[in-house]
Write an enzyme that holds these catalytic residues in place. Structure first.
Site, PDB file in Angstrom:
ATOM      1  N   GLY A 198      -6.908   7.466  10.850  1.00  0.00           N
ATOM      2  CA  GLY A 198      -6.076   7.422   9.870  1.00  0.00           C
ATOM      3  C   GLY A 198      -6.752   8.345   8.997  1.00  0.00           C
ATOM      4  O   GLY A 198      -7.125   9.279   7.772  1.00  0.00           O
ATOM      5  N   LYS A 206      -6.698   9.035   1.449  1.00  0.00           N
ATOM      6  CA  LYS A 206      -7.701   8.153   1.108  1.00  0.00           C
ATOM      7  C   LYS A 206      -8.718   8.558   0.076  1.00  0.00           C
ATOM      8  O   LYS A 206      -9.186   8.778  -1.033  1.00  0.00           O
ATOM      9  CB  LYS A 206      -7.955   6.969   1.547  1.00  0.00           C
ATOM     10  CG  LYS A 206      -6.914   5.874   1.191  1.00  0.00           C
ATOM     11  CD  LYS A 206      -6.121   5.577   0.132  1.00  0.00           C
ATOM     12  CE  LYS A 206      -4.906   4.575   0.475  1.00  0.00           C
ATOM     13  NZ  LYS A 206      -4.540   3.424   1.452  1.00  0.00           N
ATOM     14  N   HIS A 226      -3.941   3.801  -6.439  1.00  0.00           N
ATOM     15  CA  HIS A 226      -3.550   3.286  -5.666  1.00  0.00           C
ATOM     16  C   HIS A 226      -1.795   2.179  -5.671  1.00  0.00           C
ATOM     17  O   HIS A 226      -1.719   1.448  -5.077  1.00  0.00           O
ATOM     18  CB  HIS A 226      -4.346   1.956  -4.506  1.00  0.00           C
ATOM     19  CG  HIS A 226      -3.929   1.432  -3.211  1.00  0.00           C
ATOM     20  ND1 HIS A 226      -4.753   0.776  -2.480  1.00  0.00           N
ATOM     21  CD2 HIS A 226      -3.603   2.229  -2.387  1.00  0.00           C
ATOM     22  CE1 HIS A 226      -4.373   0.422  -1.512  1.00  0.00           C
ATOM     23  NE2 HIS A 226      -3.007   1.378  -1.085  1.00  0.00           N
ATOM     24  N   SER A 248      -4.420  -3.117   0.468  1.00  0.00           N
ATOM     25  CA  SER A 248      -3.477  -2.834   1.645  1.00  0.00           C
ATOM     26  C   SER A 248      -3.568  -3.967   2.050  1.00  0.00           C
ATOM     27  O   SER A 248      -3.321  -4.847   2.602  1.00  0.00           O
ATOM     28  CB  SER A 248      -4.881  -2.077   2.720  1.00  0.00           C
ATOM     29  OG  SER A 248      -5.250  -1.226   1.899  1.00  0.00           O
ATOM     30  N   ALA A 249      -1.875  -3.291   3.248  1.00  0.00           N
ATOM     31  CA  ALA A 249      -0.908  -4.197   3.497  1.00  0.00           C
ATOM     32  C   ALA A 249      -0.887  -5.960   3.289  1.00  0.00           C
ATOM     33  O   ALA A 249      -1.053  -6.563   3.424  1.00  0.00           O
ATOM     34  CB  ALA A 249      -1.486  -4.661   4.925  1.00  0.00           C
ATOM     35  N   ASN A 254       7.050  -1.991   1.768  1.00  0.00           N
ATOM     36  CA  ASN A 254       7.993  -2.518   1.670  1.00  0.00           C
ATOM     37  C   ASN A 254       8.428  -2.692   0.252  1.00  0.00           C
ATOM     38  O   ASN A 254       9.605  -2.623  -0.022  1.00  0.00           O
ATOM     39  CB  ASN A 254       7.907  -4.213   1.919  1.00  0.00           C
ATOM     40  CG  ASN A 254       7.689  -4.273   3.829  1.00  0.00           C
ATOM     41  OD1 ASN A 254       8.462  -4.355   3.889  1.00  0.00           O
ATOM     42  ND2 ASN A 254       6.528  -3.938   4.173  1.00  0.00           N
TER      43      ASN A 254
HETATM   44  P1  GTP Z   1      -1.239  -0.199   3.406  1.00  0.00           P
HETATM   45  O1  GTP Z   1      -0.209   0.997   4.044  1.00  0.00           O
HETATM   46  O2  GTP Z   1      -2.199  -0.782   3.915  1.00  0.00           O
HETATM   47  O3  GTP Z   1      -1.310   0.639   1.880  1.00  0.00           O
HETATM   48  O4  GTP Z   1       0.168  -1.234   3.461  1.00  0.00           O
HETATM   49  P2  GTP Z   1       0.932  -1.335   1.837  1.00  0.00           P
HETATM   50  O5  GTP Z   1       0.946  -2.283   0.839  1.00  0.00           O
HETATM   51  O6  GTP Z   1       1.979  -1.189   2.198  1.00  0.00           O
HETATM   52  O7  GTP Z   1       1.747  -3.420   2.493  1.00  0.00           O
HETATM   53  P3  GTP Z   1       3.636  -2.890   3.480  1.00  0.00           P
HETATM   54  O8  GTP Z   1       4.658  -2.956   2.507  1.00  0.00           O
HETATM   55  O9  GTP Z   1       3.323  -2.710   4.683  1.00  0.00           O
HETATM   56  O10 GTP Z   1       3.285  -4.750   3.811  1.00  0.00           O
HETATM   57  C1  GTP Z   1       2.145  -5.058   4.859  1.00  0.00           C
HETATM   58  C2  GTP Z   1       2.487  -6.835   5.549  1.00  0.00           C
HETATM   59  O11 GTP Z   1       3.053  -6.788   4.331  1.00  0.00           O
HETATM   60  C3  GTP Z   1       3.383  -6.792   6.363  1.00  0.00           C
HETATM   61  O12 GTP Z   1       3.585  -7.184   7.432  1.00  0.00           O
HETATM   62  C4  GTP Z   1       5.258  -6.673   5.493  1.00  0.00           C
HETATM   63  O13 GTP Z   1       5.609  -7.642   6.922  1.00  0.00           O
HETATM   64  C5  GTP Z   1       4.177  -7.834   4.827  1.00  0.00           C
HETATM   65  N1  GTP Z   1       4.611  -8.148   3.372  1.00  0.00           N
HETATM   66  C6  GTP Z   1       5.190  -6.983   2.693  1.00  0.00           C
HETATM   67  N2  GTP Z   1       6.257  -7.584   1.515  1.00  0.00           N
HETATM   68  C7  GTP Z   1       6.480  -8.851   1.861  1.00  0.00           C
HETATM   69  C8  GTP Z   1       7.230  -9.717   1.316  1.00  0.00           C
HETATM   70  O14 GTP Z   1       7.514  -9.814  -0.224  1.00  0.00           O
HETATM   71  N3  GTP Z   1       6.399 -11.454   1.273  1.00  0.00           N
HETATM   72  C9  GTP Z   1       6.693 -11.601   2.376  1.00  0.00           C
HETATM   73  N4  GTP Z   1       5.444 -12.844   2.937  1.00  0.00           N
HETATM   74  N5  GTP Z   1       5.530 -10.371   3.506  1.00  0.00           N
HETATM   75  C10 GTP Z   1       5.508  -9.277   2.715  1.00  0.00           C
HETATM   76  C1  SPV Z   2      -4.599   1.804   3.168  1.00  0.00           C
HETATM   77  O1  SPV Z   2      -5.550   0.990   3.522  1.00  0.00           O
HETATM   78  O2  SPV Z   2      -4.364   1.167   1.816  1.00  0.00           O
HETATM   79  C2  SPV Z   2      -3.828   2.447   3.667  1.00  0.00           C
HETATM   80  C3  SPV Z   2      -4.018   2.924   5.058  1.00  0.00           C
HETATM   81  O3  SPV Z   2      -2.788   2.815   3.296  1.00  0.00           O
HETATM   82  S1  SPV Z   2      -4.581   3.417   5.110  1.00  0.00           S
HETATM   83  O4  SPV Z   2      -4.395   5.389   4.977  1.00  0.00           O
HETATM   84  O5  SPV Z   2      -5.765   3.694   6.650  1.00  0.00           O
HETATM   85  O6  SPV Z   2      -6.333   3.839   3.933  1.00  0.00           O
HETATM   86 MN    MN Z   3      -2.351   1.774   0.772  1.00  0.00          MN
END
Ligand code: GTP
Ligand code: SPV
Ligand code: MN
Length: 586
Positions: A198, A206, A226, A248-249, A254
């Site tokens: 993706g 991105k 971002h 990211s992640a 959330n």
């Molecule tokens: P991308 O799509 O890669 O940009 O990720 P993102 O920033 O949207 O992260 P996402 O909300 O998917 O969360 C990534 C991970 O962090 C998941 O495993 C969540 O369960 C964990 N997570 C999110 N918020 C919290 C929080 O407040 N506390 C903790 N401990 N973990 C969290």
């Molecule tokens: C990130 O990695 O910040 C994402 C997923 O949102 S991707 O589209 O692969 O970059």
């Molecule tokens: Mn992202």
């Protein structure tokens, strides 16, 4: 489909290069998409899931060596190296084109080439930008249909204009050695080859909406970031908006769709999601900063998404969604991933396609970066402003990352310039969203290290410039949901309870509450973080979460200096702020 001569000429050129057996223009109709989904199930690119339990949903597996963004093979290709700067992989533009032409030459022989017109933002709005993606992947076509607004209406809105982004993608042979995600910001062009993952191939996301758009924003006086965008509605029905940049992640999806803690819910507070990953920010006629989400769907991390942690994200995936690299439950033809619930399927296939039993298998069933692609309109808390082309006015900007120690739960910058500094010194532990080691702390200014399409020194300067032009700028904060205790457990409950921290920020924006000045900025008075109804969290927990260990920070300053030393165009204001921080810590 279109009479746009620039488009027709470019499609002809690309066709001559990749030499497909057939060219199909994507019109955006449901009939054409449905035909492609059917064809995808025949070729094996897609698996149709249980129509009763997951209507309109499909399963997709990427190649084993192709499960995340590849930052070391992501190129910014410009005439001069300085334009790409010290934090990007640069290649001279013509050299890159000629290297890639060899890879693309004839790569679609025997295949169908799809031409996808799409819009980032509301079609026809002054803030929308258009793109055309050529691809040989049905997965890309059906995913772009979720993630963007696509189809013939884009041709109508584009007219004869030459202001659109040229995106060329081919899976080629999925050869890791020949995988490149190349950006040509001077030409509004993206070439991506040998990947089907993706983030590397849904070029609107991105590649366009951050890397190309950040360069466009600098030229045109706006910002591509971002960032998630969320609204908090108070019991009086007034909504304030927050934009937050986490790597990211690290929790954007959330936070963007969080469910308020019970106390707030009962009092009548609501949270609305405008976007979960990307924000385009402009100065509005009222002198405030306005944000819009250029995307039309969510490409979210699956593991850890559950009814408890992110009900709204899970709901968003219940229809018309695509799941990539998760567990396929063979008993009922549905999906599962780690952290979804405590009942893993026993008769299943793991993300690699091997037999997997959730009760007995020792390996994880879903890849840590397995994802769902879900339409934004499925989200129960999607904002009524989601389709407003103007976007929403931003009260607060939030930076944050994963830091086991150093960064406190929250602090506020002293002013815009200090806020830009706070963004520039962001650091976070790496995650599975990119290929490479996980859990290594690296500096990731504004969560844009992998996504800034130009020299990051110039990027900081652009932030400073924008600040001077915004009569009513948002306040800038920094958060860390991920502080660990000595046993390695998260101290802060996170998720929905993060709203407690957002509420403090909004109170600060409205001048309703004081703060303590510390070496790094303003911190809440511990009693001003609402902990009512929070099990196991006391005022001492909050004090611990807010503590600033000067020795850790002095170490961090050393690391920031090393990081800054790489920059050829670091604005002097960043050096000044670093000197102030160092002095405050002494
Ligand atoms: P991308 O799509 O890669 O940009 O990720 P993102 O920033 O949207 O992260 P996402 O909300 O998917 O969360 C990534 C991970 O962090 C998941 O495993 C969540 O369960 C964990 N997570 C999110 N918020 C919290 C929080 O407040 N506390 C903790 N401990 N973990 C969290
Ligand atoms: C990130 O990695 O910040 C994402 C997923 O949102 S991707 O589209 O692969 O970059
Ligand atoms: Mn992202």
């Amino acid at each position: 489909m279109t009479k746009n001569q620039h488009v027709l000429k470019w499609v002809d050129e690309m066709t001559a290069l990749v030499k497909p057996a057939k060219v199909v223009w994507i019109d955006g109709s449901e009939a054409q998409l449905e035909e492609l989904r059917k064809e995808g199930t025949k070729t094996g690119e897609l698996i149709k899931l249980n129509e009763e339990l997951l209507p309109g949903c499909y399963y997709h597996r990427s190649a084993l060596n192709d499960v995340a963004r590849v930052e070391n093979r992501t190129l910014i290709c410009t005439t001069r190296k300085e334009e790409a700067g010290p934090t990007n992989n640069w290649m001279e533009k013509d050299e890159a084109y000629s290297m890639l032409r060899k890879i693309f030459d004839g790569c679609m022989a025997g295949r169908t080439m799809y031409v996808i017109p799409y819009s980032m933002g509301i079609v026809g709005s002054p803030f929308a930008k258009y793109g055309v993606e050529i691809t040989d992947s049905i997965y890309v076509v059906v995913s772009m249909a979720i993630m963007t607004r696509m189809g013939n209406e884009v041709w109508d809105a584009l007219g004869d204009s030459d202001d659109w982004v040229r995106g060329l993608h081919s899976k080629c042979e999925l050869d890791e050695e020949k995988r490149y995600i190349a950006h040509f910001p001077e030409d509004n062009t993206i070439w991506s080859c040998n990947s089907g993952y993706g983030g590397n191939v849904l070029l609107g996301k991105k590649c366009f909406a951050l890397r190309i758009a950040s360069a466009q924003g600098r030229r045109e006086g706006w910002m591509a970031e971002h960032m998630l965008i969320l609204g908090i509605e108070n019991p009086q029905g007034e909504t304030k908006y927050i934009a937050a940049a986490f790597p990211s992640a690290c929790g954007k999806t959330n936070l963007a769709m969080l469910i308020p803690p019970e106390g707030y819910r009962k009092a009548g507070y609501k949270v609305w999601c405008v976007g979960d990953d990307i924000a385009w920010l402009r100065i509005g006629p009222d002198g405030r900063l306005w944000a819009m989400n250029p995307e039309n769907g969510f490409f979210g991390v699956a593991p850890g998404t559950s009814e408890k942690t992110n009900f709204n994200a899970l709901q968003s995936t219940k229809k018309n969604s695509i799941f990539t690299n998760v567990v396929l439950n063979l008993d009922n033809n549905t999906v599962w991933w780690e952290g979804m619930d405590k009942n893993p399927p026993e008769n299943a296939l793991d993300w690699k396609g091997n037999p997997w039993n959730g009760k007995t298998s020792t390996e994880k069933g879903a890849h840590p970066n397995s994802r769902f692609t879900a339409p934004a309109i499925n989200c129960p808390c999607i904002s009524k402003e989601f389709n407003n082309p103007q976007g929403v006015p931003i009260s607060a900007i939030v930076f944050g990352g994963r830091r086991a120690k150093t960064a406190p739960l929250v602090y506020e910058s002293r002013n815009w310039q200090h806020g830009v500094f706070v963004g520039s010194i962001m650091a976070s532990e790496t995650t599975a969203a990119a290929a490479g080691a996980v859990g290594v702390v690296r500096r990731d200014p504004m969560a844009m290290i992998p996504f800034c399409g130009y020299n990051m020194g110039d990027y900081f300067a652009h932030w400073l410039e924008m600040g001077k032009k915004i009569p009513n700028p948002p306040k800038i904060f920094n958060v860390n949901w991920f502080r660990l205790d000595d046993e390695g457990h998260f101290i802060w409950p996170g998720f929905g309870d993060n709203m407690r921290v957002l509420m403090w920020m909004l109170d600060r924006c409205e001048g309703k509450v004081g703060a303590d000045e510390t070496a790094i900025g303003f911190e809440p008075k511990p009693e001003d973080i609402n902990i009512e109804g929070l099990d196991g969290v006391t005022i001492d927990t909050i004090k611990e979460l807010l503590s600033v260990d000067k020795e850790h920070w002095k170490e961090d300053v050393k690391n920031i200096k090393e990081f800054y030393a790489k920059f050829d165009r670091l604005p002097k204001e960043m050096e000044e702020e670093l000197a102030i921080l160092e002095k405050n810590l002494a």
